[in-house]
Design an enzyme around this catalytic site. Structure first.
Site: not given
Ligand code: NAP
Length: 283
Positions: A53, A97, A120
């Site tokens: 990422k 994460q 997200d």
């Protein structure tokens, strides 16, 4: 003729588009769009994902800041980090994460992220807005599936779609997105009685289960459009999807491979969401 949807190529195209937007953002605001990724602990797979990422952000002319916290970080310490990122004007997107170490409550952690920085798309406000067709930030993998369909020139209106899997991460949001595009959607799960019968009537199949080769060609309607979200690691170390590619590709009109299908789209959509978050917060 079966078209194999090249997720890698489509993701590359999107990353290029995001880069152009990120450069314009810099010219307008004098800083790059910024994503902060929080990694708690040292799970090897998570480290790889976070690293990927970070690299993708840098390539797209965005600032990526990975905050690595020790495995024994307390809930209060983690929430403090999120609070400070929430108020940081240079941070447009925040991502925690997953999975988190067991002593941390993932739901409370994710809900602490400001909805406008929730790249997200997991915050209940963003999930609710998705239900109302109003979301700016939508979960990356489902959004990636929809983008693959769109960029392959597939119109969903009136098609029967079967989504296999009902997770908050993939199955439920992708079902809402298909519905928004006027597909008639059936959501299947582990208690579904006759998956075969549902699939035989499905023009579009999205498999998000996590069971290697659960869907075989003989279960599909001829000409079905098949997106395979599954990522399953086999004993020999290779990766396979939820769909048996060899048999399914004989029957499908469009199909995504694993790897190289839906997978690369997730990071591309994360970049896209970071860009959208930056633009929405800096009007
Ligand atoms: P999950 O939370 O474990 O959900 C799996 C779903 O599959 C559940 O709803 C479960 O039903 C259903 N299911 C299990 N066995 C079934 C069966 N025999 N028939 C029909 N449905 C069945 O998984 P997830 O997070 O959604 O992820 C699904 C897969 O996608 C995994 O392989 C994951 O690694 C992959 N994934 C890939 C990406 C990517 O970037 N490509 C991103 C996210 C996830 P119940 O609800 O009844 O238990």
């Amino acid at each position: 003729m079966t078209t194999i949807i090249d997720g890698k190529a489509i993701a590359k195209e999107i990353r290029k588009e995001v880069k152009i937007d990120a450069i314009s953002f810099f010219e307008k605001h004098g800083r790059k769009p910024g994503l902060s990724v929080i990694l708690v602990g040292d799970d090897p797979a998570s480290c790889i994902y976070v690293n990927n990422k970070q690299k993708a952000c840098e390539k797209a002319e965005m600032n990526a800041n990975t905050i690595k916290l020790p495995k024994n970080t307390s809930m209060d310490e983690l929430l403090d980090v999120i609070d400070s990122l929430n108020t940081d004007k240079n941070v447009d997107g925040i991502l925690v994460q997953l999975p988190l170490p067991e002593h941390l409550n993932a739901e409370l952690v994710l809900n602490r992220i400001l909805p406008e920085k929730d790249v997200d798309g997991f915050h209940p406000i963003n999930a609710g807005q998705l239900l109302q067709n109003k979301a700016v930030l939508e979960p990356c993998t489902p959004k990636g599936c929809m983008e693959l369909l769109k960029r392959s020139g597939i119109s969903l209106s009136g098609l029967n779609a079967a989504v296999i899997g009902r997770s908050n991460l993939v199955g439920k949001p992708v079902s809402m997105m298909l519905l928004r595009e006027n597909a008639t959607v059936t959501i299947c799960h582990s208690k579904t009685k006759d998956l075969k019968a549902i699939l035989k009537n499905a023009d579009v199949v999205i498999a998000a289960v996590g069971k290697p080769k659960l869907i075989t060609g003989d279960m599909l309607k001829p000409g079905a459009i098949v997106l395979d979200v599954g990522i399953n690691r086999l004993e020999d170390g290779s990766i396979t999807g939820d769909v048996e590619f060899e048999s399914a590709s004989q029957v499908a009109s469009y199909i995504t491979p694993v790897p190289g299908g839906v997978g690369p789209m997730t990071i591309a959509m994360l970049l896209k969401n970071t860009m959208l978050a930056a633009e929405a917060q800096n009007v």
